[in-house]
Design an enzyme around this catalytic site. Structure first.
Site, PDB file in Angstrom:
ATOM      1  N   SER A  65       0.740  -1.139   0.355  1.00 56.46           N
ATOM      2  CA  SER A  65      -0.097  -0.267  -0.200  1.00 56.46           C
ATOM      3  C   SER A  65       0.896   0.961  -0.479  1.00 56.46           C
ATOM      4  O   SER A  65       2.008   1.253   0.719  1.00 56.46           O
ATOM      5  CB  SER A  65      -0.934  -0.420   1.106  1.00 56.46           C
ATOM      6  OG  SER A  65      -1.621  -1.398   1.165  1.00 56.46           O
TER       7      SER A  65
HETATM    8  N1  SAH Z   1      -0.443  -4.480   4.477  1.00 50.63           N
HETATM    9  C1  SAH Z   1       0.023  -5.243   2.784  1.00 50.63           C
HETATM   10  C2  SAH Z   1      -0.847  -5.017   2.001  1.00 50.63           C
HETATM   11  C3  SAH Z   1      -0.581  -5.960   0.547  1.00 50.63           C
HETATM   12  S1  SAH Z   1      -2.345  -5.944  -0.074  1.00 50.63           S
HETATM   13  C4  SAH Z   1       1.794  -4.804   2.736  1.00 50.63           C
HETATM   14  O1  SAH Z   1       2.142  -3.674   3.769  1.00 50.63           O
HETATM   15  O2  SAH Z   1       2.239  -5.328   1.587  1.00 50.63           O
HETATM   16  C5  SAH Z   1      -2.936  -6.767   0.235  1.00 50.63           C
HETATM   17  C6  SAH Z   1      -3.022  -7.955   0.863  1.00 50.63           C
HETATM   18  O3  SAH Z   1      -4.382  -8.886   1.325  1.00 50.63           O
HETATM   19  C7  SAH Z   1      -2.880  -9.018  -0.485  1.00 50.63           C
HETATM   20  O4  SAH Z   1      -1.441  -9.954  -0.213  1.00 50.63           O
HETATM   21  C8  SAH Z   1      -3.498 -10.254  -0.501  1.00 50.63           C
HETATM   22  O5  SAH Z   1      -3.293 -11.204  -0.984  1.00 50.63           O
HETATM   23  C9  SAH Z   1      -4.028 -10.375   0.746  1.00 50.63           C
HETATM   24  N2  SAH Z   1      -5.446 -10.736   1.066  1.00 50.63           N
HETATM   25  C10 SAH Z   1      -6.588 -10.422  -0.079  1.00 50.63           C
HETATM   26  N3  SAH Z   1      -7.376 -11.367   1.046  1.00 50.63           N
HETATM   27  C11 SAH Z   1      -7.508 -12.018   1.780  1.00 50.63           C
HETATM   28  C12 SAH Z   1      -8.164 -12.813   2.900  1.00 50.63           C
HETATM   29  N4  SAH Z   1      -9.542 -13.248   3.039  1.00 50.63           N
HETATM   30  N5  SAH Z   1      -7.192 -13.102   3.782  1.00 50.63           N
HETATM   31  C13 SAH Z   1      -5.978 -13.186   3.828  1.00 50.63           C
HETATM   32  N6  SAH Z   1      -5.353 -12.264   3.026  1.00 50.63           N
HETATM   33  C14 SAH Z   1      -6.284 -11.322   2.109  1.00 50.63           C
END
Ligand code: SAH
Length: 219
Positions: A65
């Site tokens: 993000s």
């Molecule tokens: N906080 C992260 C942002 C990653 S984007 C960072 O700092 O890099 C959001 C993430 O949510 C993705 O990696 C995606 O695979 C995950 N995601 C989507 N649905 C999910 C779920 N039901 N449970 C766990 N992770 C999930």
């Protein structure tokens, strides 16, 4: 190394212009953003852009993000130190590291096995031993370690997943993007008071990757 110094300088500039410069005030959040090396959570080809004002690809069709949004959402959690925190959608592990700079411990849950494995590896290498990354569907929260003082969700669901409210302890805060349209959501802050009543507030418009799972979007 020259590159390291450049990145450290870029990190300071990022905090000054994108974080403090846009109104994030919490000194704990600012200190944490100054400390966590975002470049370590970004794949090699994007490292030079680690402190750009944007999300970046981390593989598996997912993104780390935008720094400002990470800071804004963590500030909204109102952490004072010592909290037990859940992060849903840990992706690269970056936001989990920022949370761990303030809280006592962090459970991160990530549905993509490859990302979960890499996030844990990065966090361990950097010495974040109070963060545990679990592979699974975080739309159901993570019951074995509940209740939580604070829950951060880093992917957007059409509705607030009920399990996340249940797993919040009285006095706890949940911050998450929600919205019926995939391309447009709001960041919502939900506080559970001592009697279990909820107070909700919408903070800002955002665009997150979808929360895919039982209480999220279908794959
Ligand atoms: N906080 C992260 C942002 C990653 S984007 C960072 O700092 O890099 C959001 C993430 O949510 C993705 O990696 C995606 O695979 C995950 N995601 C989507 N649905 C999910 C779920 N039901 N449970 C766990 N992770 C999930």
């Amino acid at each position: 190394m020259r590159q390291e110094k450049d990145l450290a300088r870029a990190r300071e500039a990022m905090v000054a212009t994108q974080i403090a410069g846009r109104g994030v005030r919490d000194p704990r959040v600012i200190a944490a953003m100054r400390k966590v090396p975002r470049e370590e959570f970004v794949p090699e080809p994007h490292r030079a852009h680690a402190y750009d004002d944007s999300a970046l690809p981390i593989g598996c069709g997912q993104t780390i993000s935008q720094p400002y949004i990470v800071a804004l959402m963590i500030e909204a959690l109102g952490l004072e130190g010592g909290e037990h925190v859940l992060e849903v959608g840990s992706g690269s592990g970056y936001a989990a590291a920022v949370l761990a700079e303030i809280a006592a411990d962090v459970i991160g849950i990530e549905r993509q096995p490859e990302l979960a494995r890499r996030a844990q590896e990065t966090l361990t290498r950097l010495g974040y031993d109070r963060v545990t990354i679990i592979e699974g569907d975080g739309s159901l929260g993570y019951a074995p370690a509940a209740p939580y003082d604070a829950i951060l969700v880093s992917a957007a669901a059409p509705e607030v997943p009920p399990a996340l409210i249940e797993q919040l302890r009285p006095g706890g805060r949940l911050v998450l993007p929600v919205g019926r349209l995939r391309a447009h959501q709001v960041v919502r802050r939900i506080e559970k008071d001592g009697r279990g009543r909820l107070r909700e507030e919408d903070i800002t418009g955002v665009r997150f990757v979808p929360l895919v799972g039982k209480a999220g979007w279908k794959a």
